[in-house]
Design a protein around this motif. Structure first.
Motif: not given
Length: 352
Positions: A74-81
């Motif tokens: 995913s593009e959100n690097l701060e949250v996993s899935g």
């Protein structure tokens, strides 16, 4: 060994979190034969189950698959899935050696809901299951609440953060209490009767206890309701108009099953002075609060004062009927029967 097997940082992070609780206990693991991405039926890659002794013997399930278990995609690097994994604590039967298969299917069903809808579960959420959470049982638990797992804090992984959200089986009246007040408040009060929020199919409602009822009533009356929206697939809206120089009022349709709870939540939202949105697949109608009751039809907003709320609550009963209230012009309400269906689509109850 494949690249996927080499890079399992998300999976390893869940294992490490569970090791802090259970040490070297080897869990029972139930993997998925065919990946969901390859057309399999089960969205989760696997579910591990641990045997817990305290505060009572129970199975402790943890999912693998809502977060990113392998490569970061995913593009959100701060949250996993999706940012979480589910856990589920289920009271263990005497001499039970294997966790019940229904619970594994139950967690996969919740995963299907998330993967198909994109809606995620958060601390303080609730969900009506419209029937027993275990179809093989005559349990009173017909709904779900969601709260942080008491033993598994939020963790950082190379793929982003992951929270552990525990699924809790609740009764219909406990669900109603959560709607008219808030989920976490009710769960906190009920913890004395369901330690660590363990789901026990044999338990009865916490609301049989007068102290619990009193605490919930006090909370809802002083703090109001945290329920900002209610979904009801029977909500429809017919615009008002004119016919032969006569004004035809707008008509809002409501399902009988939710009629009473809508009134109770409205009362709680009035305490907070915050709107209530009634949502269906077709329309969203907003109830808000003002000194002067009125219908703002362009935005489907119904403004209510204290008197109008009282008049509406009095009429919101699970009975098929049409009505209007004196305080509001240009709108009428219609309550229609609700057919409650089981997981196979069979009608199990008709309300109204």
């Amino acid at each position: 060994m494949s690249d996927e097997e080499l890079n399992s940082v998300g999976w390893d992070a869940i294992d490490q979190a569970m090791e802090k609780v259970y040490g070297d206990q080897e869990p029972k693991h139930y993997g998925t034969m065919i990946s969901y991405m390859l057309g399999g039926n089960d969205p989760l890659d696997g579910i591990s189950v641990y045997e817990a002794k305290e505060p009572m013997e129970h199975w402790h399930f943890v999912t693998y698959g809502f977060s990113e278990l392998h490569e970061k995609e995913s593009e959100n690097l701060e949250v996993s899935g999706y940012g979480f994994e589910l856990t589920f604590r289920l009271a263990k039967k005497h001499n039970e050696t294997e966790p019940p298969s229904w619970a594994l299917n139950f967690l996969q069903n919740l995963a299907r809901y998330v993967f198909n809808s994109g809606n995620v579960f958060k601390n303080g959420d609730y969900m009506d299951a419209n029937g027993p959470i275990c179809l093989e049982s005559d349990t009173e638990l017909t709904a779900l609440a969601f709260a942080y797992d008491p033993e598994l804090p939020k963790m950082d992984t190379p793929n982003g953060t992951v929270e552990f959200i525990q699924v809790v089986g609740i009764t219909a009246d406990e669900l109603e209490a959560m709607q008219i007040w808030n989920t976490l408040g009710v769960l906190h009060i009920c913890t004395e009767y369901m330690p660590q929020l363990i789901t026990d199919l044999l338990r009865t409602s916490c609301l049989h206890n007068d102290k619990v009822v009193e605490a919930i009533e006090t909370g809802s009356e002083t703090e109001g309701s945290n329920t900002g929206f209610l979904f009801n697939d029977q909500i429809t809206w017919t615009p008002g108009g004119k016919k032969f120089f006569k004004r035809i009022p707008a008509m809002m349709t409501i399902g009988a099953k939710q009629a009473v709870i809508i009134g109770k939540v409205l009362k709680g939202r009035q305490v907070k002075e915050e709107p209530l949105r009634l949502v269906s697949n077709e329309v969203t109608v907003v109830f808000s609060f003002s000194d002067q009751p009125q219908l703002i039809e362009d935005s489907l907003e119904i403004q209510l004062n204290k008197k109008a709320v009282e008049e509406l609550i009095e009429q919101l009963q699970p009975i098929e009927k049409e009505f209007s209230i004196p305080s509001l012009e240009n709108i009428a309400f219609k309550i229609v029967k609700t057919e409650v269906k089981d997981s196979e689509g069979k009608i199990v109850e008709t309300i109204g």
